[in-house]
Design an enzyme around this catalytic site. Structure first.
Site, PDB file in Angstrom:
ATOM      1  CD  GLU A   1      -2.963  -1.212   2.241  1.00 27.54           C
ATOM      2  OE1 GLU A   1      -2.810  -0.434   3.307  1.00 27.54           O
ATOM      3  OE2 GLU A   1      -4.026  -1.615   1.816  1.00 27.54           O
TER       4      GLU A   1
ATOM      5  CD  GLU B   1      -4.096  -6.094   2.447  1.00 26.95           C
ATOM      6  OE1 GLU B   1      -4.775  -5.349   3.101  1.00 26.95           O
ATOM      7  OE2 GLU B   1      -2.735  -6.001   2.694  1.00 26.95           O
TER       8      GLU B   1
HETATM    9  P1  P53 Z   1      -7.099  -2.924   9.483  1.00 27.08           P
HETATM   10  C1  P53 Z   1      -6.880   1.698   4.480  1.00 27.08           C
HETATM   11  C2  P53 Z   1      -7.722   1.334   3.402  1.00 27.08           C
HETATM   12  C3  P53 Z   1      -7.441   0.090   2.817  1.00 27.08           C
HETATM   13  C4  P53 Z   1      -6.476  -0.784   3.339  1.00 27.08           C
HETATM   14  O1  P53 Z   1      -6.869  -2.892   7.988  1.00 27.08           O
HETATM   15  C5  P53 Z   1      -5.784  -0.535   4.416  1.00 27.08           C
HETATM   16  C6  P53 Z   1      -6.044   0.778   5.148  1.00 27.08           C
HETATM   17  C7  P53 Z   1      -5.239   0.976   6.206  1.00 27.08           C
HETATM   18  O2  P53 Z   1      -4.172   1.618   5.671  1.00 27.08           O
HETATM   19  O3  P53 Z   1      -4.686  -1.219   4.945  1.00 27.08           O
HETATM   20  C8  P53 Z   1      -4.498  -2.564   4.658  1.00 27.08           C
HETATM   21  O4  P53 Z   1      -6.523  -3.780  10.187  1.00 27.08           O
HETATM   22  C9  P53 Z   1      -3.377  -3.116   5.235  1.00 27.08           C
HETATM   23  C10 P53 Z   1      -3.262  -4.171   6.070  1.00 27.08           C
HETATM   24  C11 P53 Z   1      -4.452  -3.940   7.221  1.00 27.08           C
HETATM   25  C12 P53 Z   1      -5.752  -4.264   6.520  1.00 27.08           C
HETATM   26  O5  P53 Z   1      -5.794  -3.198   5.148  1.00 27.08           O
HETATM   27  O6  P53 Z   1      -6.878  -1.669   9.981  1.00 27.08           O
HETATM   28  O7  P53 Z   1      -2.640  -3.552   4.091  1.00 27.08           O
HETATM   29  O8  P53 Z   1      -2.046  -4.418   7.022  1.00 27.08           O
HETATM   30  O9  P53 Z   1      -4.383  -4.793   8.206  1.00 27.08           O
HETATM   31  C13 P53 Z   1      -7.035  -3.800   7.318  1.00 27.08           C
HETATM   32  O10 P53 Z   1      -8.430  -3.205   9.393  1.00 27.08           O
END
Ligand code: P53
Length: 476
Positions: free
Chosen positions: A174, A374
């Site tokens: 990211e 993801e």
């Molecule tokens: P958590 C924002 C928007 C989309 C993805 O997030 C994001 C974020 C935060 O920067 O992060 C990703 O755990 C990231 C993972 C993270 C996951 O989304 O805050 O690559 O490390 O855990 C989910 O709910």
């Protein structure tokens, strides 16, 4: 039909699951000095590890010790791949040693061997929010050009060691998160820089990302030299941004807002800055340090595929929030809620069709293979009396998103490599540091107050996802 060999699986990141933050010779990483937050309580970054503070990444879910059992569970679901990251500070505890830490390298040998033995292909991110803290203290993180060579050396060690077992790589997780300079955790985890403390936060962000572009593209070129079979992708957070209305000013604003992603993918996919970049740099306190040599590096290491995360879509309105009656929870005054969507408990708006929109947009812009690395939903959950979790809400969320990715492949002709569900075994949340924000097919008995056995339990979605993989997405 999705192609045979479509890479179904799950995604994790070293710092959110491994724990063992001081074992195996590991150095401290930027994630090790982030305290626990909560829903709408931001995490703090401390100067070093401070006694009395709670740092959830120190323990994670103990994956460093439990990975053999956890991989059994992934294999039971039929995972074709597992995406995780290599903790940079396990390989170079201080970031700038001459020689890597053999114990750290050996840990990932064991993990990757274990995956391969179960028929699960490792998909690996080199830097997922966990750069060595010493690089911040000594160099100011990615504010320094010196980081390029240090990262490329780390990448070289990893490619040479694991290329026989790891085909799919990504450089920076990211990388576009830091575009948001209002919240320090993004710059901190991407670059080891607290942009709020910089004289010109926007300049510091553009400079740090420039050094990362050069490092990323040199790593791509190096991977191909070491083993031409390797595929190296970029990785961006690809949240769709829509215009609030058909007002032309909303449409133009939304198009510009998408630069928060395209600025990054344009450089890494096309090997040069887009022509609109100088317009984005207007008003910086000093010109950016971009050399002719850098531009050549960018041109020679374009990525093999686009890896991205997709969680939600957002909306922009050309009328700033201060001018309209309803105030919003967003830091950008132009960002507003989408009246057509519902959000999860953390305000992330659920929008399966936005995934298809993103896949089409990238496809039409770059004509490259894509990998959804993801996607998932955070939910507050508890074990029921049958020692399981009835997570029908997660099943519904994933089903709707998989339907859209299938439409993108089957109707729109998108070239899609695979799909990995974020946090396939409940990890520590990145943005809040909570255990309570759960994503997995597997429940981990660990709570924010420090209680819990850390035992694993299959949720209802576990069997559902196994069947999805078994039928290659035909039966959802
Ligand atoms: P958590 C924002 C928007 C989309 C993805 O997030 C994001 C974020 C935060 O920067 O992060 C990703 O755990 C990231 C993972 C993270 C996951 O989304 O805050 O690559 O490390 O855990 C989910 O709910």
């Amino acid at each position: 039909m999705l192609q045979a060999g479509f890479l179904w699986g799950g995604a994790l990141a070293a710092h959110q699951v491994e724990g063992a933050y001081r074992e195996g010779g590991k150095g401290l990483s930027v994630a090790d000095v982030m305290t626990a937050g909560a829903n709408s309580v931001p995490r703090r970054i401390t100067d070093g590890v401070v006694k009395g503070e709670r740092y959830p990444n120190h323990n994670g879910i103990d994956f460093y010790h439990t990975f053999r059992d956890d991989v059994e569970l992934f294999a039971e679901m039929g995972f074709k791949c597992l995406r995780t990251s290599i903790a940079w500070a396990r390989i170079f505890p201080e970031g700038d040693e001459d020689k890597p830490n053999e114990e750290g390298l050996a840990f990932y040998d064991e993990l990757f061997d274990c995956l391969v033995a179960h028929g699960i292909e490792p998909v690996v991110t080199l830097s997922h929010f966990e750069m060595p803290l010493a690089l911040v203290e000594k160099y100011g993180g990615w504010e320094s050009r010196a980081l390029i060579d240090l990262f490329v050396r780390f990448a070289r060690i990893c490619f040479e060691r694991y290329h026989d077992r790891v085909r799919y790589w990504m450089t920076f997780n990211e990388i576009n998160n830091q575009y948001n300079t209002d919240n320090d955790i993004y710059g901190w985890t991407n670059s080891g820089v607290r942009f709020s403390r910089c004289a010109d936060p926007r300049r510091a962000m553009f400079q740090a990302s420039h050094y990362q572009f050069v490092a990323s593209e040199r790593a791509v070129a190096l991977a191909h030299q070491i083993d031409p079979r390797l595929k190296v992708g970029c990785m961006v957070a690809a949240d769709a941004i829509y215009p609030f209305s058909c007002h032309p000013d909303d449409v133009l604003l939304a198009a510009d807002a998408m630069h928060s992603t395209y600025y990054f993918t344009d450089v890494m996919c096309r090997g040069a800055y887009p022509h609109y970049a100088p317009r984005m740099w207007e008003g910086l306190s000093e010109p950016l340090d971009i050399t002719e040599g850098d531009r050549q590096d960018l041109a020679t290491g374009t990525v093999d595929y686009i890896g991205f995360s997709y969680y939600m879509s957002n909306v922009v309105n050309h009328v700033a929030a201060t001018d309209i009656s309803e105030s919003t929870a967003y830091s950008d005054p132009h960002m507003v809620d989408n009246p057509n969507l519902v959000a999860n408990a953390w305000g992330w708006q659920i929008d399966p069709k936005g995934l298809r929109y993103i896949l089409k947009a990238f496809d039409e812009r770059y004509c490259l293979p894509q990998f959804i690395v993801e996607n998932g939903i955070g939910i507050v959950e508890a074990l029921n009396e049958h020692d399981t979790v009835d997570d029908q809400e997660r099943i519904d969320f994933l089903r709707a998103h998989i339907e859209q990715l299938k439409a993108a492949v089957e109707i729109d002709g998108v070239d899609l490599i695979g799909y990995t569900v974020w946090g396939c075994i409940d990890p520590v949340s990145f943005t809040t540091g909570e255990y309570a924000k759960r994503y997995g097919f597997v429940y981990v008995d660990r709570n924010d107050d420090g209680t819990g056995t850390c035992r694993r339990f299959r949720k209802r979605s576990f069997n559902w996802y196994r069947h999805v993989i078994e039928t290659n997405g035909e039966e959802l």
